[in-house]
Design a protein around this motif. Structure first.
Motif, short mmCIF file in Angstrom:
data_model
loop_
_atom_site.label_atom_id
_atom_site.label_comp_id
_atom_site.label_asym_id
_atom_site.label_seq_id
_atom_site.Cartn_x
_atom_site.Cartn_y
_atom_site.Cartn_z
N ASN A 60 0.93 -1.31 0.14
CA ASN A 60 0.06 0.10 0.12
C ASN A 60 0.94 1.28 0.00
OD1 ASN A 60 -2.67 -1.09 -0.15
ND2 ASN A 60 -2.56 -1.63 2.15
N GLY A 61 2.03 1.14 0.60
CA GLY A 61 2.88 2.46 0.73
C GLY A 61 3.59 2.53 -0.62
N PHE A 62 4.08 1.80 -1.09
CA PHE A 62 4.76 1.89 -2.62
C PHE A 62 3.45 2.19 -3.48
CE2 PHE A 62 8.22 -1.21 -1.63
CZ PHE A 62 9.15 -0.34 -1.63
N ARG A 63 2.34 1.98 -3.33
CA ARG A 63 1.19 1.99 -4.44
C ARG A 63 1.02 3.75 -4.16
NH1 ARG A 63 -3.98 3.06 -3.31
NH2 ARG A 63 -3.75 1.99 -1.57
N GLN A 64 0.98 3.99 -2.83
CA GLN A 64 0.77 5.40 -2.54
C GLN A 64 1.86 6.52 -3.15
OE1 GLN A 64 -0.40 6.02 1.41
NE2 GLN A 64 -0.27 8.21 1.34
N CYS A 65 3.09 5.76 -3.31
CA CYS A 65 4.23 6.72 -3.69
C CYS A 65 4.33 6.41 -5.35
CB CYS A 65 5.44 6.18 -3.17
SG CYS A 65 5.57 6.21 -1.33
N ASN A 66 3.30 5.70 -6.00
CA ASN A 66 3.31 5.60 -7.41
C ASN A 66 4.28 4.65 -7.83
OD1 ASN A 66 0.84 7.10 -7.92
ND2 ASN A 66 2.09 8.91 -7.79
N GLN A 67 5.00 3.79 -7.04
CA GLN A 67 5.93 2.83 -7.25
C GLN A 67 5.20 1.57 -7.63
OE1 GLN A 67 9.36 3.05 -7.36
NE2 GLN A 67 9.25 5.24 -7.11
N THR A 68 4.62 1.46 -8.92
CA THR A 68 3.62 0.50 -9.31
C THR A 68 4.32 -0.90 -9.10
OG1 THR A 68 2.45 2.06 -10.68
CG2 THR A 68 2.11 -0.50 -10.78
N VAL A 69 5.74 -0.98 -9.97
CA VAL A 69 6.08 -2.32 -9.89
C VAL A 69 6.55 -2.98 -8.50
CG1 VAL A 69 8.16 -3.61 -10.53
CG2 VAL A 69 7.02 -2.00 -12.19
N LYS A 70 7.07 -1.97 -7.58
CA LYS A 70 7.60 -2.37 -6.14
C LYS A 70 6.23 -2.54 -5.33
CE LYS A 70 11.63 0.09 -6.16
NZ LYS A 70 12.50 1.20 -5.52
N ALA A 71 5.19 -2.07 -5.75
CA ALA A 71 3.79 -2.45 -5.13
C ALA A 71 3.24 -3.72 -5.47
CB ALA A 71 2.74 -1.25 -5.39
N ILE A 72 3.49 -4.24 -6.59
CA ILE A 72 3.04 -5.32 -7.28
C ILE A 72 3.96 -6.50 -6.51
CG2 ILE A 72 3.17 -6.89 -9.25
CD1 ILE A 72 1.95 -4.65 -10.75
N ARG A 73 4.95 -6.15 -6.51
CA ARG A 73 6.17 -7.30 -5.78
C ARG A 73 5.56 -7.29 -4.45
NH1 ARG A 73 6.26 -8.02 -10.21
NH2 ARG A 73 7.87 -7.42 -11.78
#
Length: 392
Positions: A60-73
């Protein structure tokens, strides 16, 4: 004094101790300090181990930071620990769609539906994936199932009515959005689709009412202004049309259709100079083809005054594209009756020759034929009289 300094130092020490990694992360996210937030999230991921909830929080944190690939991982790590976590699968569908990986999103949806065939959200997400792939038949089936399971879900109503509008089922979109509005009249997206359905059905009084309500609610988006302007144009409220189209124009200054409607509206109001300027922009932006050129020259005909050479030129171009529009020859004859008699006679003669036999007795063609014939006859009589007095 020393005692006070000791107390202050101890308080500051407690304050620093209170700044846990979790609170630092929350503070960074709240302050939109995404660089620091990503650093903290990467550090937390090193110690997340087999903690499902921790991986969800990191995702959720990565998604909020627009780090889509890291959020998926991160979400994939969480799902590996708990394969039945439907909320994680839903997040993965949305994130894969952001990357254009629609087939992966479809796979996740099918995994959810294998476990629960009544999952309305999974059907809606499945519809979204197919819609993004422009596979509208499959999208339709997904939305139908989602809507049948939960007709009050505004996201489903929004997505489904959007598809219906794109597929030109305007009546279906109207009925769906009206049904939703019986319970909630405040949803922005539903109201936008509802207003557009009225507009597409050419029910302009209702569309004006809906778009005005959207405007009063604070919606000043391009299409709310544009469709409201065109609705007023269709009702021949040209000053109102000018107002809304002029407000929409800066958002898309090269929108050919907007410029066309704005030019014609301006030609019928006080902004006649602007009308010519905008139609000349339409002319510059129009891709040559018979249909687009006909549309453009018809607009040019409306914005130029009859004494301007471009008025006659535009009508002649329309005739060149479509010679069967013989009524335009009559229009040119009328135009030059008082300024260039010979031109008027020539156009009237061409008109009389062009009118098909089966149309000659129909109203109003019969009246135009009678007028053109009499004008030619009268001008011939006047010319003979003039020649007589000149002794010719």
């Amino acid at each position: 004094m020393r005692l006070l300094l000791c107390i202050l130092s101890f308080s500051l020490f407690l304050g620093v101790k209170a700044q846990t990694p979790s609170s630092l992360l929350q503070e960074a996210l709240l302050e939109c300090n995404y660089t620091l937030a990503v650093q903290l999230l990467e550090k937390e991921s090193l110690s997340a181990g087999s903690d499902f909830q921790k991986w969800v929080q990191i995702g959720n944190g990565f998604r909020q930071c627009n780090q889509t690939v890291k959020a998926i991982r991160a979400f994939e790590k969480a799902l590996a620990l708990k394969p039945s976590a439907r909320s994680v699968q839903r997040q993965l569908v949305r994130l894969e769609m952001l990357l254009g990986n629609y087939d992966k999103g479809i796979d996740y949806c099918h995994q959810m539906l294998e476990k629960d065939s009544t999952d309305a959200i999974a059907y809606r997400l499945l519809g979204n994936c197919y819609y993004s792939k422009r596979q509208f038949d499959n999208a339709y089936m997904g939305y139908v199932k989602a809507y049948s399971l939960n007709p009050e879900d505004f996201s489903t109503v929004d997505a489904f009515s959007t598809l219906l509008i794109e597929e030109k089922d305007y009546q279906g979109a109207l009925e769906m959005t009206e049904r939703y509005r019986e319970k909630d009249t405040t949803n922005l997206r539903i109201n936008q689709n509802n207003a557009e359905a009225y507009f597409r059905l050419e029910r302009y009084d209702e569309s004006i009412q809906r778009y005005k309500a959207l405007e009063n609610a604070g919606d000043h988006s391009f299409y709310t202004l544009y469709f409201q302007g065109v609705s007023h144009f269709a009702k021949k409220n040209y000053y109102a049309a000018h107002n809304y189209l002029e407000r929409a124009r800066p958002t898309d200054p090269e929108n050919v259709t907007l410029l066309y409607y704005l030019a014609v509206a301006d030609a019928k109001t006080s902004w006649k100079d602007d009308a010519i300027k905008y139609m000349e922009q339409v002319e510059d932006l129009t891709v040559p083809s018979d249909s687009t050129l006909s549309w453009m020259y018809n607009g040019l005909r409306q914005v130029y005054p009859k004494w301007n050479p471009r008025y006659e030129e535009s009508i002649l171009k329309l005739l060149e594209i479509n010679p069967s529009r013989y009524a335009l020859l009559n229009l040119l004859g009328q135009t030059f009756e008082t300024t260039d008699t010979q031109k008027a006679i020539n156009y009237y003669r061409r008109y009389l020759k062009a009118v098909p036999e089966e149309e000659r007795k129909k109203y109003p063609t019969s009246i135009h034929i009678d007028h053109a014939s009499k004008f030619i006859e009268n001008q011939g009589r006047n010319e003979k009289t003039e020649q007589f007095w000149k002794g010719k």
